[in-house]
Motif scaffolding. Sequence first.
Motif, PDB file in Angstrom:
ATOM      1  N   ASN A  70       5.405   5.818   4.946  1.00  0.00           N
ATOM      2  CA  ASN A  70       6.461   4.967   5.486  1.00  0.00           C
ATOM      3  C   ASN A  70       7.269   4.332   4.365  1.00  0.00           C
ATOM      4  O   ASN A  70       6.818   4.247   3.218  1.00  0.00           O
ATOM      5  CB  ASN A  70       5.864   3.878   6.370  1.00  0.00           C
ATOM      6  CG  ASN A  70       5.453   4.425   7.712  1.00  0.00           C
ATOM      7  OD1 ASN A  70       6.179   5.208   8.317  1.00  0.00           O
ATOM      8  ND2 ASN A  70       4.287   4.030   8.184  1.00  0.00           N
ATOM      9  N   VAL A  71       8.450   3.875   4.710  1.00  0.00           N
ATOM     10  CA  VAL A  71       9.296   3.124   3.783  1.00  0.00           C
ATOM     11  C   VAL A  71       9.504   1.740   4.379  1.00  0.00           C
ATOM     12  O   VAL A  71       9.488   1.570   5.598  1.00  0.00           O
ATOM     13  CB  VAL A  71      10.640   3.849   3.520  1.00  0.00           C
ATOM     14  CG1 VAL A  71      10.411   5.116   2.725  1.00  0.00           C
ATOM     15  CG2 VAL A  71      11.369   4.158   4.812  1.00  0.00           C
ATOM     16  N   TYR A  72       9.693   0.757   3.515  1.00  0.00           N
ATOM     17  CA  TYR A  72       9.704  -0.634   3.955  1.00  0.00           C
ATOM     18  C   TYR A  72      10.881  -1.397   3.357  1.00  0.00           C
ATOM     19  O   TYR A  72      11.399  -1.034   2.303  1.00  0.00           O
ATOM     20  CB  TYR A  72       8.405  -1.324   3.537  1.00  0.00           C
ATOM     21  CG  TYR A  72       7.166  -0.621   4.019  1.00  0.00           C
ATOM     22  CD1 TYR A  72       6.660  -0.870   5.286  1.00  0.00           C
ATOM     23  CD2 TYR A  72       6.522   0.305   3.217  1.00  0.00           C
ATOM     24  CE1 TYR A  72       5.522  -0.229   5.738  1.00  0.00           C
ATOM     25  CE2 TYR A  72       5.380   0.965   3.662  1.00  0.00           C
ATOM     26  CZ  TYR A  72       4.889   0.691   4.919  1.00  0.00           C
ATOM     27  OH  TYR A  72       3.765   1.339   5.378  1.00  0.00           O
ATOM     28  N   GLY A  73      11.213  -2.491   4.029  1.00  0.00           N
ATOM     29  CA  GLY A  73      12.202  -3.430   3.522  1.00  0.00           C
ATOM     30  C   GLY A  73      13.622  -2.916   3.621  1.00  0.00           C
ATOM     31  O   GLY A  73      13.869  -1.791   4.055  1.00  0.00           O
ATOM     32  N   ARG A  77      11.993   1.540   0.627  1.00  0.00           N
ATOM     33  CA  ARG A  77      11.152   2.111  -0.430  1.00  0.00           C
ATOM     34  C   ARG A  77       9.711   2.222   0.053  1.00  0.00           C
ATOM     35  O   ARG A  77       9.239   1.390   0.814  1.00  0.00           O
ATOM     36  CB  ARG A  77      11.165   1.242  -1.678  1.00  0.00           C
ATOM     37  CG  ARG A  77      12.489   1.234  -2.396  1.00  0.00           C
ATOM     38  CD  ARG A  77      12.373   0.511  -3.730  1.00  0.00           C
ATOM     39  NE  ARG A  77      13.633   0.494  -4.422  1.00  0.00           N
ATOM     40  CZ  ARG A  77      14.078   1.481  -5.191  1.00  0.00           C
ATOM     41  NH1 ARG A  77      13.351   2.557  -5.366  1.00  0.00           N
ATOM     42  NH2 ARG A  77      15.249   1.383  -5.792  1.00  0.00           N
ATOM     43  N   ALA A  78       9.019   3.231  -0.445  1.00  0.00           N
ATOM     44  CA  ALA A  78       7.586   3.363  -0.178  1.00  0.00           C
ATOM     45  C   ALA A  78       6.831   2.387  -1.079  1.00  0.00           C
ATOM     46  O   ALA A  78       7.297   2.060  -2.179  1.00  0.00           O
ATOM     47  CB  ALA A  78       7.131   4.787  -0.451  1.00  0.00           C
ATOM     48  N   HIS A  79       5.693   1.923  -0.624  1.00  0.00           N
ATOM     49  CA  HIS A  79       4.849   1.077  -1.464  1.00  0.00           C
ATOM     50  C   HIS A  79       4.156   1.956  -2.496  1.00  0.00           C
ATOM     51  O   HIS A  79       3.492   2.933  -2.138  1.00  0.00           O
ATOM     52  CB  HIS A  79       3.808   0.335  -0.627  1.00  0.00           C
ATOM     53  CG  HIS A  79       4.379  -0.734   0.234  1.00  0.00           C
ATOM     54  ND1 HIS A  79       3.747  -1.197   1.363  1.00  0.00           N
ATOM     55  CD2 HIS A  79       5.542  -1.455   0.146  1.00  0.00           C
ATOM     56  CE1 HIS A  79       4.477  -2.144   1.915  1.00  0.00           C
ATOM     57  NE2 HIS A  79       5.562  -2.309   1.205  1.00  0.00           N
ATOM     58  N   GLU A  80       4.306   1.595  -3.757  1.00  0.00           N
ATOM     59  CA  GLU A  80       3.714   2.380  -4.855  1.00  0.00           C
ATOM     60  C   GLU A  80       2.201   2.546  -4.670  1.00  0.00           C
ATOM     61  O   GLU A  80       1.659   3.612  -4.950  1.00  0.00           O
ATOM     62  CB  GLU A  80       3.999   1.715  -6.206  1.00  0.00           C
ATOM     63  CG  GLU A  80       5.449   1.750  -6.611  1.00  0.00           C
ATOM     64  CD  GLU A  80       5.882   3.105  -7.137  1.00  0.00           C
ATOM     65  OE1 GLU A  80       5.068   3.844  -7.698  1.00  0.00           O
ATOM     66  OE2 GLU A  80       7.072   3.420  -6.974  1.00  0.00           O
ATOM     67  N   GLU A  81       1.523   1.499  -4.203  1.00  0.00           N
ATOM     68  CA  GLU A  81       0.070   1.563  -4.023  1.00  0.00           C
ATOM     69  C   GLU A  81      -0.302   2.610  -2.975  1.00  0.00           C
ATOM     70  O   GLU A  81      -1.298   3.320  -3.117  1.00  0.00           O
ATOM     71  CB  GLU A  81      -0.510   0.207  -3.596  1.00  0.00           C
ATOM     72  CG  GLU A  81      -0.123  -0.975  -4.447  1.00  0.00           C
ATOM     73  CD  GLU A  81       1.273  -1.531  -4.141  1.00  0.00           C
ATOM     74  OE1 GLU A  81       1.700  -1.541  -2.977  1.00  0.00           O
ATOM     75  OE2 GLU A  81       1.951  -1.927  -5.100  1.00  0.00           O
ATOM     76  N   GLU A  82       0.491   2.697  -1.925  1.00  0.00           N
ATOM     77  CA  GLU A  82       0.226   3.667  -0.865  1.00  0.00           C
ATOM     78  C   GLU A  82       0.452   5.093  -1.371  1.00  0.00           C
ATOM     79  O   GLU A  82      -0.323   6.004  -1.069  1.00  0.00           O
ATOM     80  CB  GLU A  82       1.120   3.384   0.343  1.00  0.00           C
ATOM     81  CG  GLU A  82       0.822   4.255   1.536  1.00  0.00           C
ATOM     82  CD  GLU A  82       1.693   3.936   2.736  1.00  0.00           C
ATOM     83  OE1 GLU A  82       1.450   4.545   3.786  1.00  0.00           O
ATOM     84  OE2 GLU A  82       2.622   3.101   2.634  1.00  0.00           O
ATOM     85  N   HIS A 111      13.965   7.334  -5.679  1.00  0.00           N
ATOM     86  CA  HIS A 111      12.512   7.232  -5.734  1.00  0.00           C
ATOM     87  C   HIS A 111      12.033   7.634  -7.126  1.00  0.00           C
ATOM     88  O   HIS A 111      12.659   8.462  -7.791  1.00  0.00           O
ATOM     89  CB  HIS A 111      11.887   8.106  -4.649  1.00  0.00           C
ATOM     90  CG  HIS A 111      12.311   7.715  -3.273  1.00  0.00           C
ATOM     91  ND1 HIS A 111      11.880   6.560  -2.660  1.00  0.00           N
ATOM     92  CD2 HIS A 111      13.164   8.296  -2.388  1.00  0.00           C
ATOM     93  CE1 HIS A 111      12.430   6.455  -1.461  1.00  0.00           C
ATOM     94  NE2 HIS A 111      13.214   7.501  -1.273  1.00  0.00           N
TER      95      HIS A 111
END
Length: 129
Positions: A70-73, A77-82, A111
């Motif tokens: 998923n992308v957020y905000g 952007r994707a969460h780097e941790e994910e 990205h």
Amino acid sequence: ESVRAYFGASVDHYEVIFTLNASNAVKLVAESYPFQNGELLYLLDNHNSITALREYATRASPQSDVKVLNVYGPELRAHEEEVFRCLSAPRRGGRRLFAFPAQSNFSGVQHPLGWIALAKWHGWDVLLD
């Protein structure tokens, strides 16, 4: 040969194939990639033809593991941790394909290209849109 030289791509490891457009290129990969019992990981923020990979993967093998990041905000952007967690997860058996756009056609977000090296380090093939 000159295209390969421009990108510093070894003849031992890379082929250069010209297609009509990105959708045709992704279709070539989708039709020829060995998805049997493999894994497909792709970013939700992607070209429409990338989401069609899911159909090819599940048709080739119902046991294929297909995951969407998923992308957020507001920047989508994707969460780097994910991304790191998914790419570093233990291999299930078959081949692994990670697909993401260098730059989103929808949001314009760029990205991290560092994901390519990370994915390859963990045994993934990479399809960069």
